[in-house]
Write an enzyme that holds these catalytic residues in place. Structure first.
Site, PDB file in Angstrom:
ATOM      1  N   GLY A  14       0.784  -1.235   0.000  1.00 49.01           N
ATOM      2  CA  GLY A  14       0.000   0.000   0.000  1.00 49.01           C
ATOM      3  C   GLY A  14       0.811   1.278   0.000  1.00 49.01           C
ATOM      4  O   GLY A  14       0.260   2.346   0.277  1.00 49.01           O
ATOM      5  N   TYR A 150       5.767 -13.855 -13.930  1.00 48.92           N
ATOM      6  CA  TYR A 150       4.780 -12.958 -13.337  1.00 48.92           C
ATOM      7  C   TYR A 150       3.360 -13.422 -13.634  1.00 48.92           C
ATOM      8  O   TYR A 150       2.526 -13.534 -12.733  1.00 48.92           O
ATOM      9  CB  TYR A 150       4.995 -11.546 -13.880  1.00 48.92           C
ATOM     10  CG  TYR A 150       3.898 -10.567 -13.506  1.00 48.92           C
ATOM     11  CD1 TYR A 150       3.797 -10.075 -12.212  1.00 48.92           C
ATOM     12  CD2 TYR A 150       2.963 -10.144 -14.451  1.00 48.92           C
ATOM     13  CE1 TYR A 150       2.798  -9.177 -11.864  1.00 48.92           C
ATOM     14  CE2 TYR A 150       1.961  -9.253 -14.112  1.00 48.92           C
ATOM     15  CZ  TYR A 150       1.879  -8.776 -12.817  1.00 48.92           C
ATOM     16  OH  TYR A 150       0.883  -7.901 -12.478  1.00 48.92           O
TER      17      TYR A 150
END
Length: 253
Positions: A14, A150
């Site tokens: 975050g 990924y």
């Protein structure tokens, strides 16, 4: 009345980009938030930027089981319980087939997949019945050369999110995901890009996205908060925030 007034949330990853946009949107609507990151420099920058008594900035490495356990204890001590969990952290590194190393493969799965799963496992006892969980996946229906590790790690995350949606039904906890396409961030979501490469990646997004632009982190945050609070009859959905990129739309202009 604000949707998140008096609510408590955790946002992993975050401290920048989409995660920070989610944090800011939650704080603006009255939530108390624990947000995590790995870089002490970035953590300190975010503490200075937010300057909020309801934002708890915590160093936590999703690849570390000890850090995950410590995060759960911190959340228990500071918040008691939580209403919303946003699993947003992740890494992406470009490497084509012959360039992928065992270390880079493990790094993707340790952070993006294993870290996500065990963070959920650790925080699940603190998530209130009737709460929500939102994962950040990726618009994976379109293939990018060089992002095999990924893409695989994010697909694995989506797979276990499906199962968690079923497992948490008895507690009426909704489990959904946002799947971003090209989103304009300082790194464009990929570690190690030069400024020139970042601009080229952004240009490709403008050209290949049917809406002919990159998305914003605020648009991703809007979708994530919608799934968390407004979509009360929605679970096990992956919500594309990609300007039509993964839906096969073709612009006629």
């Amino acid at each position: 009345m604000s949707r998140f007034a008096g609510k408590k949330a955790v946002v992993t990853g975050g401290t920048h980009g989409m995660g920070l946009a989610i944090v800011k949107a939650l704080l603006a609507e009255g939530a108390e938030v624990v947000l995590t990151g790995r870089s002490e420099k970035t953590l300190e920058e975010v503490r200075t930027e937010l300057k909020s008594e309801t934002a708890h900035v915590v160093r936590s490495d999703a690849a570390s089981m000890a850090d995950i356990a410590a995060l759960a204890e911190y959340v228990r001590a500071e918040l008691g319980g939580i209403d919303h969990l946003f699993i947003n952290h992740g890494i992406a590194e470009f490497a084509e087939l012959r360039e992928v190393t065992e270390a880079s493969w493990d790094r993707h799965f340790d952070i993006n997949t294993k870290g996500a799963f065990f963070t959920v496992q650790a925080l699940d006892p603190l998530l209130k019945d009737g709460g929500s969980m939102v994962f950040t996946t990726v618009a994976n229906d379109v293939v990018f050369p060089g992002l095999s590790a990924y893409s695989a790690s994010k697909e694995a995350m989506r797979a276990f999110a499906h199962v968690l949606a079923a497992e948490l039904l008895p507690r009426k906890i909704r489990v959904n995901a946002v799947a971003p396409g090209f989103i304009k961030t300082p790194t464009m979501g990929v570690a190690g890009l030069s400024e020139e490469e970042r601009r080229e990646f952004e240009r490709q997004g403008d050209e290949t996205t049917p809406l002919k632009r990159n998305g914003t982190v605020e648009e991703v945050a809007t979708a994530a908060l919608f799934l968390a609070a407004d979509a009360t009859f929605t679970t096990n959905v992956e919500f594309a925030v990609d300007g039509g990129f993964a839906q096969g739309l073709v612009s006629t202009h």
